[in-house]
Design a protein around this motif. Structure first.
Motif, short mmCIF file in Angstrom:
data_model
loop_
_atom_site.label_atom_id
_atom_site.label_comp_id
_atom_site.label_asym_id
_atom_site.label_seq_id
_atom_site.Cartn_x
_atom_site.Cartn_y
_atom_site.Cartn_z
N MET A 1 118.39 21.17 45.55
CA MET A 1 119.34 21.71 44.58
C MET A 1 119.13 21.16 43.17
SD MET A 1 121.29 23.98 45.90
CE MET A 1 122.09 24.57 47.40
N ALA A 2 118.98 19.84 43.06
CA ALA A 2 118.84 19.22 41.73
C ALA A 2 117.53 19.65 41.08
CB ALA A 2 118.91 17.70 41.86
N ARG A 3 116.46 19.62 41.87
CA ARG A 3 115.15 20.01 41.32
C ARG A 3 115.15 21.47 40.92
NH1 ARG A 3 111.31 20.34 38.18
NH2 ARG A 3 109.32 21.13 38.95
N GLU A 4 115.77 22.34 41.74
CA GLU A 4 115.83 23.76 41.41
C GLU A 4 116.60 24.00 40.13
OE1 GLU A 4 117.50 27.76 41.19
OE2 GLU A 4 118.63 25.90 41.55
N LEU B 1 107.10 27.51 35.11
CA LEU B 1 107.20 27.64 36.56
C LEU B 1 108.17 28.76 36.92
CD1 LEU B 1 107.29 24.05 38.08
CD2 LEU B 1 105.59 25.83 38.49
N ARG B 2 107.69 29.66 37.73
CA ARG B 2 108.56 30.71 38.28
C ARG B 2 109.07 30.29 39.66
NH1 ARG B 2 108.75 36.61 38.50
NH2 ARG B 2 110.39 36.98 40.02
N GLN B 3 108.34 29.41 40.31
CA GLN B 3 108.69 28.96 41.66
C GLN B 3 108.48 27.46 41.77
OE1 GLN B 3 105.76 31.25 43.69
NE2 GLN B 3 107.00 33.10 43.83
N VAL B 4 109.25 26.81 42.64
CA VAL B 4 109.03 25.39 42.94
C VAL B 4 108.86 25.27 44.45
CG1 VAL B 4 110.20 24.44 40.93
CG2 VAL B 4 111.51 24.96 42.99
#
Length: 657
Positions: free
Chosen positions: A197-200, A156-159
């Motif tokens: 924040m946590a997911r990133e 993944l490059r983006q979420v």
């Protein structure tokens, strides 16, 4: 939109080529249009017939410039029936952009594409389109489903950013910047939402770990728990993409133009230049100009167009290339075909009127060009018998079919002399429907289609003997011949044989060849109306007249004896049986077996296909008469993915269904 670190840097100033591939319904063509529009090149009218473009049956070529760099975008048909167009485009691409929907249940539709790219070593990116429709689905679930069909790591490059249950933007994991989408306008740069924040952090750590597999300095950071900078990630990501070591995954919604500019900047940074692609394909940069034809189109009054990638040097209009004189060089810029005087290294252009150039050919001014790999056409899986609607077009049909096969190497034209039919063979009913329409619209020949005849044969079960006498008396010499023949079955596949057992001069030796030839001729149409195979005909006895006997008389008597003997020998019809190898995803294996047995097939076994995780090959013996529309039903039960190959195996007595 603001640029992230290194995004202003381009690895190549030479024109680059990106091929868009993906299944039908993924929004691939919408993304193609969106990319061109974002680069300031409105779609307009591009090469190919408008109706066929709308049907997604032809590749489209568009040129544009983004941030000072020249690009060629190739939009390939999504149907598996037009896979040859895709394979040909990939042969001249710098990178493949795989477009898919955010539906884990459709991930298997990308398996053939992943396999083709891995086999070719071609760099790729994945664009998860329609991200605004994710709903409760997580993009990581889609990624996991895709990963099951890819041997390369997908990272993944983006979420996505979710607000009020909807995806409204994304966080770029490399630059650590967040964007909120705005329809028809550049995205807004925003702060990363607190709840992201946590997911990133989790997703960025996973990206860093994947990149660290091939970068020692980044590996050291990961081991020491040091947070990498954007530059620390950009560098190894570019190297890994170019090497085909991993495929980055981006998200967006092409119809709303969401994520398209960010995709452009990723392409600009990570797509290798044509010099890198040429080196990967073993093309030296020193030497005369070199171009490879990947598509041929007969454009009516415009003549023949050879779409080609320039691998080395430059070609000029009017120059000699591959033994022919270039009659025009065309780019498709700004929605219109534009003639240009010259095309340089890396460009994808249409070269006019190179009559001797064929798809896959490598052309040079001297005519001495290296051979470069090019995908072979797949074996046909569907065929139709064709005949002109107007007999006056019979003369034109041959030339039209030759041009059609030149345009599409996955089309085969078969002249079946035994059945007295011309067969058009290809990859399915849609494929051949397009071919028949193109015959009419582009080549001016309308044809009617029908199901091909099966080459039935017949043989006999028991020996039989018959005596025949031919006598005719008219003025002058008459006709006289007397023969006794025996017909007997032979082992399947042993063919026809004639044996002479005449003793004592009952029939003079000079008449024996006429008997053998007439017996073989009579076997071409047996009592059931089909050619007779695997029989032995023995001449046992006979009589002659010194004046009235002749070759013609003995041939007539032989045909009479053959007709009666074959009728008494219990003739049976034989049908061709093919060995069929069906390739399907494993969750479709049971359905494929039921389909084959329902068509009188005998299952020989099945096993996982080597180097195709999650796919099976099913082996079976199936009567040819049951294969005409097998591909249609097979694809309908396997999300359009199933296919098969076949080869003749043996003749067998027909069995009722």
């Amino acid at each position: 939109m603001n640029s992230g670190p290194n995004e202003a840097r381009s690895p190549s100033r030479r024109p680059r080529a990106v091929v868009l591939i993906g299944p039908q319904g993924s929004g691939k063509s919408t993304l193609f249009e969106a990319l061109l529009a974002a680069a300031g090149s409105p779609p307009g009218r591009r090469n190919g017939d408008a109706r066929q473009r709308a049907m997604g049956t032809e590749a489209r070529l568009g040129h544009c410039t983004f941030m000072g760099d020249a690009w060629a975008l190739l939009d390939c048909p999504g149907s598996v029936e037009f896979a040859q167009e895709q394979a040909a485009a990939l042969a001249v691409a710098d990178l493949a952009l795989i477009v898919c929907e955010p539906d884990p249940g459709r991930a298997a539709t990308l398996a053939p594409a992943f396999h083709a790219l891995e086999a070719a070593g071609l760099p790729a990116m994945v664009f998860v389109n329609k991200a605004d429709t994710l709903g409760e689905t997580h993009v990581r679930d889609t990624l996991a489903a895709l990963q099951a069909h890819s041997r390369r790591p997908l990272v993944l490059r983006q979420v996505p950013i979710r607000e009020g249950g909807e995806v409204t933007g994304y966080v770029d994991l490399v630059s650590e910047r967040a964007y909120r989408w705005r329809r028809g306008a550049p995205s807004d740069l925003i702060r990363i939402p607190e709840q992201m924040m946590a997911r990133e952090a989790e997703a960025r750590a996973a990206l860093a770990e994947a990149l660290a597999d091939h970068d020692d300095s980044l590996l050291e950071m990961v081991v020491e728990d040091t947070v990498p900078t954007p530059d620390d990630l950009y560098r190894p990501m570019h190297a890994d993409v170019v090497a085909g070591a991993l495929d980055p995954v981006l998200i967006g919604a092409a119809e709303r133009r969401h994520g398209v500019l960010r995709l452009w900047k990723a392409l600009r940074h990570d797509v290798p230049g044509p010099e890198v692609t040429a080196a990967r394909r073993g093309i030296a940069q020193e030497g005369e100009a070199l171009a490879q034809v990947f598509r041929t189109l007969h454009a009516g009054h415009g003549g023949k167009l050879s779409f080609a990638r320039i691998w080395r040097g430059a070609v000029k209009d009017g120059a000699t290339l591959g033994g022919g004189r270039i009659g025009g060089i065309t780019r498709y810029m700004g929605g219109e075909a534009a003639k240009v005087p010259e095309a340089g290294m890396g460009e994808v252009v249409a070269l006019g009127r190179l009559e001797s150039a064929a798809t896959g050919d490598v052309l040079s001014p001297s005519g001495s060009a290296p051979t470069l790999p090019f995908p072979a056409a797949p074996q046909p899986v569907f065929a139709l018998a064709i005949a002109t609607e107007d007999r006056k077009d019979d003369v034109r049909l041959s030339g039209a079919l030759a041009r059609l096969a030149e345009e599409d190497p996955s089309i085969s034209v078969i002249h079946d002399a035994e059945a007295g039919q011309i067969l058009l063979a290809g990859q399915g009913d849609l494929h051949l429907g397009h071919a028949v329409a193109r015959l009419a619209e582009a080549h001016g020949v309308r044809v009617a289609t029908s199901r091909p005849r099966i080459a039935f044969k017949e043989t006999i079960r028991h020996p039989a003997r018959h005596h025949a006498r031919h006598r005719r008396q008219t003025g002058g010499h008459g006709q006289f011949a007397d023969v006794t023949l025996e017909v007997a079955p032979r082992t399947r596949g042993d063919g026809f044989v004639f044996e002479d057992r005449i003793v004592g001069g009952a029939i003079p030796r000079k008449f024996i060849p006429a008997v053998g030839e007439a017996a073989e001729e009579a076997a071409r149409r047996g009592p059931l109306g089909n050619p007779v195979v695997d029989v032995q005909v023995t001449l046992l006895d006979g009589a002659f007249h010194s004046v009235d006997s002749s070759d013609m008389a003995f041939a007539t008597a032989t045909r009479m004896a053959m007709q009666e003997a074959l009728s008494k020998a219990e003739p049976v019809v034989l049908e061709p049986v093919d060995q069929v190898t069906v390739l399907v995803p494993q969750d479709g294996t049971a359905a494929a077996q039921r389909l084959l047995t329902g068509r009188r097939g005998q299952i020989l076994g099945y096993a996982e296909k080597p180097d195709w995780p999650g796919w099976d090959e099913v082996q079976a013996l199936v009567p040819e008469s049951e294969l005409h529309d097998l591909i249609i039903e097979l694809r309908s039960q396997t999300m359009g993915l199933g296919t098969y190959t076949r080869r003749f195996d043996h003749l067998a007595e027909t069995r009722a269904r």
